[in-house]
Design a protein around this motif. Structure first.
Motif, PDB file in Angstrom:
ATOM      1  N   UNK A 180      40.289  34.860  37.255  1.00 38.19           N
ATOM      2  CA  UNK A 180      38.977  34.661  37.849  1.00 38.19           C
ATOM      3  C   UNK A 180      39.099  34.401  39.343  1.00 38.19           C
ATOM      4  N   UNK A 184      37.537  37.499  41.119  1.00 42.77           N
ATOM      5  CA  UNK A 184      36.131  37.199  41.374  1.00 42.77           C
ATOM      6  C   UNK A 184      35.936  36.435  42.667  1.00 42.77           C
ATOM      7  N   UNK A 185      36.942  35.668  43.075  1.00 39.79           N
ATOM      8  CA  UNK A 185      36.760  34.839  44.262  1.00 39.79           C
ATOM      9  C   UNK A 185      37.459  35.427  45.488  1.00 39.79           C
ATOM     10  N   UNK A 188      36.791  39.740  46.604  1.00 39.94           N
ATOM     11  CA  UNK A 188      35.627  40.066  47.436  1.00 39.94           C
ATOM     12  C   UNK A 188      35.793  39.619  48.886  1.00 39.94           C
ATOM     13  N   UNK A 189      36.525  38.525  49.108  1.00 40.99           N
ATOM     14  CA  UNK A 189      36.693  38.036  50.473  1.00 40.99           C
ATOM     15  C   UNK A 189      37.653  38.872  51.306  1.00 40.99           C
TER      16      UNK A 189
ATOM     17  N   UNK B 102      33.044  28.968  48.359  1.00 47.24           N
ATOM     18  CA  UNK B 102      33.316  30.349  48.745  1.00 47.24           C
ATOM     19  C   UNK B 102      32.148  30.896  49.568  1.00 47.24           C
ATOM     20  N   UNK B 104      31.131  33.703  50.511  1.00 47.89           N
ATOM     21  CA  UNK B 104      30.477  34.965  50.153  1.00 47.89           C
ATOM     22  C   UNK B 104      29.415  34.802  49.067  1.00 47.89           C
TER      23      UNK B 104
END
Lengths: 277, 328
Positions: A180, A184-185, A188-189, B102, B104
């Motif tokens: 995850x 998911x974290x 994307x960054x 986070x 985003x």
């Protein structure tokens, strides 16, 4: 919408996007805009100079060069995009796992990547094709393999700096598992960095595909391919220079377009390159 | 009263190697620390930066690997890696709320995450309902959900972090300098919020702070850390009125008094020198190098944490002699 307008405020982005869009559009609408069948030979009109009927002239079999360039764009873009996506999927996964999980996997996979990088790209691609046999599929595979290390190393280094950020620790604290956190974290960054790499890699992949076709290892004849056209065209360079000029021009234009786009993307995503609020 | 958390002999050591050919050395961030926290109480951990208080908190939560000792939670020793179930029961609130979210994601995504990870909501509606009710408890409304973290102030973000931690309904909460990065006026709000939430959810809290005044207000018991060791543990009121360890005395003497007359008569004990490096720390008492009462004996042997008076522990050979002495 404001972000998109901001992106297109730079000239590099506008010109790059215009060139790439034009050529992609050309590839998509190939059957509509090409005046002739790219495979149709005409014994009576071999190596004619550009004229009203054949705006870029014809080749040694009397095939219309413009049509062949238009259809060749399909091949080039197809192979370029597919191989880079393949490389990205594999490379990014290697990079994610190497950067985040075990040190042993990191050491092994990165040395493997080093080994791939140690070979000149074209040479490595030729070797892979020699093993896998010629054809579009094996060209695609070869180009993909050549491009994997760039993605793996880029992803790994970004993850290494990203994983010390506090939000990753806070994800761990609320109980998120490694999968995850990674997909998911963190993924994307780091997508923005990957986008830049994808654009530039596609340019390189198209160049490499042309180089392979030039050597006769890429798209098999009679299918139209820019590299193959350059290769045969060079034999007639004194008699009919336009034969080799046009495919070379389109290829150069597309590469410049992609590089401009890549540069613009990098400037856009890099917070240090310009002042932002 | 039973202890929810008991820390026995906890050590967190990191190997450090300055150059590849040098011999590896050990950074003792936390060295043989023991304390326990009663259910529904607040344990304050204080000390200057670098004393290892944050590492204690992270080692309990499982964010730092414990190299020695055992942590008992609810009577059971914690495994080497905390299970998901344990992570649900223990939560942490960090110092920097901006960095711990986070950037985003929207607040809705951030808050839904703990519920999804621990499968606490069975439908979208239930998820929404739980998020909204918890948001209300931390003093925020529905309108924050669609926004991104950068649109909020530090105080609001800390409320969001608190909300996120409490969504899993933990029994034990670590607040790691949770108010240090906020404005003083906001600090007071967050402290009061934490106090009321603690009562409402029957939380047991480990509150880590370098601010003694805050701990005096919030905590039931306070532990003072110095160079990776706990040097004194006492009920909050007793520690502020009568600290025993020379380090605690010095620490307390520099808290400004609101009353100007008291402030003028206040005697500050200013310690000389710096805290020694936790890499290869001194053999004997960790405070030896700066202690005004140090004797030869203190250099050789590390004093154990001993009960000096009822419920009041100090790790100092001279603690008994120092009872009642106000000077430094």
């Amino acid at each position: 919408m404001g972000r998109i307008r901001e992106f297109f405020s730079s000239w590099a982005a506008r010109i790059g996007a215009a060139i790439v869009c034009l050529i992609v559009l050309m590839a998509i609408t190939a059957p509509v805009i090409s005046p002739c069948d790219p495979l149709e030979m005409d014994e009576s009109a071999r190596l004619v100079k550009p004229n009203a009927e054949h705006i870029m002239g014809t080749d040694e079999y009397g095939r219309d060069i413009f049509s062949r360039i238009v259809y060749g764009a399909r091949t080039s873009i197809m192979i370029g995009v597919c191989s880079v996506l393949m490389a990205a999927v594999i490379g990014v996964n290697i990079g994610l796992i190497a950067g985040y999980t075990s040190r042993i996997f990191d050491a092994i996979s990165m040395r493997l990547m080093d080994a791939v990088i140690a070979f000149p790209a074209t040479l490595l691609a030729v070797v892979i094709i020699a093993i896998a046999g010629t054809g579009s599929m094996s060209a695609m595979l070869a180009i993909a393999i050549v491009n994997i290390p760039a993605f793996a190393r880029l992803t790994r280094s970004t993850i290494l700096s990203e994983k010390n950020k506090l939000y990753v620790e806070s994800e761990k604290a609320i109980g998120a598992g490694a999968v995850r956190i990674l997909y998911r974290e963190m993924l994307p960054n780091i997508l923005s960095t990957l986008f830049v790499q994808i654009t530039v890699s596609i340019a390189n992949a198209i160049l490499l595909e042309s180089a392979l076709s030039f050597l006769g290892l890429g798209t098999p004849p009679p299918a139209p391919s820019w590299g193959a056209m350059l290769s045969t065209g060079k034999n007639f360079i004194l008699y009919s220079p336009t034969y080799v000029v046009f495919p070379g021009l389109v290829l150069t234009l597309l590469i410049i377009g992609l590089y401009l786009l890549g540069d613009a993307l990098r400037d856009f995503f890099d917070p240090h390159s310009k002042e932002r609020d | 009263m039973s202890d929810l958390l008991r820390v026995e002999d906890l050590s967190v050591h990191f190997p450090v190697r300055r150059n590849p050919f040098g011999k590896p050395r050990v950074l003792k961030a936390v060295d043989h620390v023991s304390f326990s926290i009663e259910r529904n109480t607040v344990f304050g951990l204080c000390g200057e930066s670098g004393s290892g208080k944050t590492t204690v908190g992270k080692a309990i939560i499982g964010l730092k690997r414990r190299t020695g000792g055992t942590v008992f939670f609810d009577g059971e020793p914690l495994p080497e890696r905390n299970s998901r179930e344990l992570r649900k029961r223990m939560q942490i609130i960090f110092q920097d709320p901006v960095g711990s979210l986070n950037p985003q994601k929207t607040i809705r995504e951030l808050l839904a995450e703990p519920l999804r990870i621990h499968r606490l909501a069975f439908s979208r509606d239930e998820e929404e309902e739980r998020i909204l009710s918890m948001l209300e408890k931390v003093g925020l409304g529905k309108e924050v959900l669609c926004r991104h973290p950068h649109e909020f102030s530090g105080g609001q973000l800390q409320r969001i972090c608190i909300c996120r931690s409490l969504l899993t309904e933990p029994e034990f909460l670590v607040c790691d300098e949770s108010i240090a990065s906020l404005d003083v006026s906001i600090q007071a709000q967050i402290i009061n919020l934490l106090r009321s939430l603690k009562r409402e959810f029957n939380l047991t809290v480990l509150f880590i702070s370098h601010n003694f005044a805050v701990l005096g207000y919030l905590a039931d018991r306070i532990g003072v850390m110095y160079l990776g060791s706990i040097v004194e543990v006492a009920p909050a009121s007793e520690l502020s009125s009568e600290p025993l360890h020379p380090y605690s005395k010095a620490l307390l003497s520099v808290i400004p008094q609101p009353d100007p007359r008291l402030e003028r008569s206040r005697k500050k004990i200013v310690l000389e020198g710096e805290m020694p490096s936790p890499i290869d720390p001194p053999e004997g008492c960790p405070f030896f190098s700066r202690c005004p009462f140090a004797e030869e004996h203190c250099r050789q042997e590390k004093p154990a944490l001993e009960e000096v008076s009822s419920g009041h522990y100090a790790a100092c050979f001279k603690a008994k002699e120092l009872i009642g002495r106000k000077d430094g």
